[in-house]
Design a protein around this motif. Structure first.
Motif, PDB file in Angstrom:
ATOM      1  N   THR A  12     -22.403 -22.738  40.646  1.00 37.12           N
ATOM      2  CA  THR A  12     -23.608 -23.178  39.937  1.00 37.12           C
ATOM      3  C   THR A  12     -24.739 -23.348  40.943  1.00 37.12           C
ATOM      4  O   THR A  12     -24.513 -23.580  42.124  1.00 37.12           O
ATOM      5  N   GLY A  13     -25.967 -23.236  40.456  1.00 37.50           N
ATOM      6  CA  GLY A  13     -27.109 -23.213  41.372  1.00 37.50           C
ATOM      7  C   GLY A  13     -27.133 -21.924  42.176  1.00 37.50           C
ATOM      8  O   GLY A  13     -27.658 -21.869  43.293  1.00 37.50           O
ATOM      9  N   ALA A  14     -26.602 -20.857  41.582  1.00 39.63           N
ATOM     10  CA  ALA A  14     -26.371 -19.608  42.321  1.00 39.63           C
ATOM     11  C   ALA A  14     -27.641 -18.918  42.773  1.00 39.63           C
ATOM     12  O   ALA A  14     -27.616 -18.146  43.734  1.00 39.63           O
ATOM     13  N   ALA A  15     -28.755 -19.152  42.092  1.00 45.16           N
ATOM     14  CA  ALA A  15     -30.010 -18.494  42.465  1.00 45.16           C
ATOM     15  C   ALA A  15     -30.839 -19.329  43.424  1.00 45.16           C
ATOM     16  O   ALA A  15     -31.965 -18.957  43.763  1.00 45.16           O
ATOM     17  N   GLY A  16     -30.295 -20.442  43.867  1.00 50.04           N
ATOM     18  CA  GLY A  16     -31.009 -21.288  44.812  1.00 50.04           C
ATOM     19  C   GLY A  16     -30.752 -20.882  46.254  1.00 50.04           C
ATOM     20  O   GLY A  16     -30.088 -19.881  46.531  1.00 50.04           O
ATOM     21  N   PHE A  17     -31.281 -21.657  47.168  1.00 52.29           N
ATOM     22  CA  PHE A  17     -31.184 -21.372  48.600  1.00 52.29           C
ATOM     23  C   PHE A  17     -29.722 -21.300  49.055  1.00 52.29           C
ATOM     24  O   PHE A  17     -29.211 -20.231  49.419  1.00 52.29           O
ATOM     25  N   LEU A  18     -29.008 -22.411  48.997  1.00 52.40           N
ATOM     26  CA  LEU A  18     -27.620 -22.407  49.448  1.00 52.40           C
ATOM     27  C   LEU A  18     -26.712 -21.643  48.495  1.00 52.40           C
ATOM     28  O   LEU A  18     -25.798 -20.928  48.921  1.00 52.40           O
TER      29      LEU A  18
END
Length: 330
Positions: A12-18
């Motif tokens: 999850t948060g796959a399109a973010g920085f980390l």
């Protein structure tokens, strides 16, 4: 069709920085990667290169709502959350919900799939610390109703909920406390110190520091951080583990390093210190060294050179963007 021999992981948060760098890391390991992001702070450009791959898929979804993923899962990485003050001060309710409801939903999913789950916590749970370096047994100095409480307490609740699932349901859980990290794909306008300083230096503007600039931070390059997270996931420790670089520097020194590397003519300008800005941030990584045989390998200078080179490749319009506030405590 699902490849029964390939391990499957939800990030999850796959399109973010980390999150995007973690997608890359697990693709390299031949995992089937399922990325999930509601794009409230993420950017599809960060994972655009993955869409052509048969072992990558993407769901545009808010994990604060019920999460369903068809097929088996071996692992879940919960990295969905605003991480920059400029974001979580703008969307405080969503920040609290993704740390509470989102975490609950993903723990439930991991339990249903008999998957191991790793949640991304933060050095911010230590607040404005009274001890340095900060080790995992330090409980922190946090104001729950202060301007940063929405992020700090969301992460503290996340750790408590994850631990409860581990203790009560015997779920395989991992908790990583992430210290200041930098590198490619960080938004130039997300308000954190390194991208802000680099953008200002490349534009030839004064670099803005708050207070006297003597606040210290410890910056970890993204490839080291990702490797540390990878090791935490596959390790045997269910209690929190710090992942960061203990090489401490004050913000005056950081600004001067960036001016030197960019060969900018920028000067340093001081502004009023934000409320509850931590005076010191340095991880004790002895636990990660002992249990995971992990420590950072990329020096700050090398990491800065790589990051500056990345920002130089961005469209000129990105560097011209000036409509942002700067919070140098991240």
């Amino acid at each position: 069709m699902e490849n029964k021999h390939r391990k499957r992981i939800l990030i999850t948060g796959a399109a973010g920085f980390l999150g995007s760098h973690l997608c890359d890391r697990f693709i390299l390991e031949d995992y089937h990667v399922i990325g999930m992001d509601n794009l409230i702070t993420g950017d599809l450009q960060n994972i655009a290169h993955l869409f052509k791959l048969e072992n990558f898929e993407f769901y545009n979804h808010d994990v604060s709502k019920f999460v369903h993923v068809p097929g088996h899962l071996d692992y879940v990485l919960h990295f969905a959350s605003p991480a920059s003050p400029i974001d979580y001060l703008k969307i405080p309710i969503q920040t609290l919900k993704v740390g509470s409801l989102g975490t609950h939903n993903l723990l439930g999913l991991a339990r249903a799939k008999s998957a191991r789950i790793l949640v991304a916590s933060t050095s911010e749970i230590y607040g404005d610390p009274n001890v340095s370096p900060q080790s995992e047994d330090y409980w922190g100095n946090v104001n729950p109703v202060g301007p940063r409480g929405v992020y700090d307490e969301a992460k503290r609740f996340q750790e408590a909920m994850t631990t409860a699932y581990h203790n009560f349901h015997q779920l395989e859980t991992r908790i990583v406390r992430i210290f200041n990290t930098f590198g490619s794909r960080m938004r130039l306008n997300d308000g954190r110190a390194i991208p802000t300083f680099i953008a200002q230096a490349l534009r030839g503007e004064d670099l803005t520091l708050f207070g006297n600039g003597l606040q210290t931070r410890s910056f970890c390059y993204v490839s080291d951080q990702v490797e540390g997270i990878f090791n935490v996931l596959h390790g045997d420790c269910s209690t929190p583990i710090n992942i960061g670089n203990p090489d401490e520097i004050n913000l005056n020194q950081l600004a001067k390093e960036i001016i030197e590397i960019t060969q900018s003519k920028s000067k340093i300008r001081y502004q009023e210190l934000p409320t509850e800005d931590p005076k010191q941030r340095r991880p004790d990584i002895s636990k990660a060294k002992r249990l995971l045989d992990w420590e950072p390998r990329v020096s700050r200078k090398e990491g800065l050179e790589r990051t500056i080179e990345y920002y130089r490749t961005l469209p000129i319009t990105a560097l011209e963007h000036k409509d942002f506030k700067y919070y140098n405590h991240r």
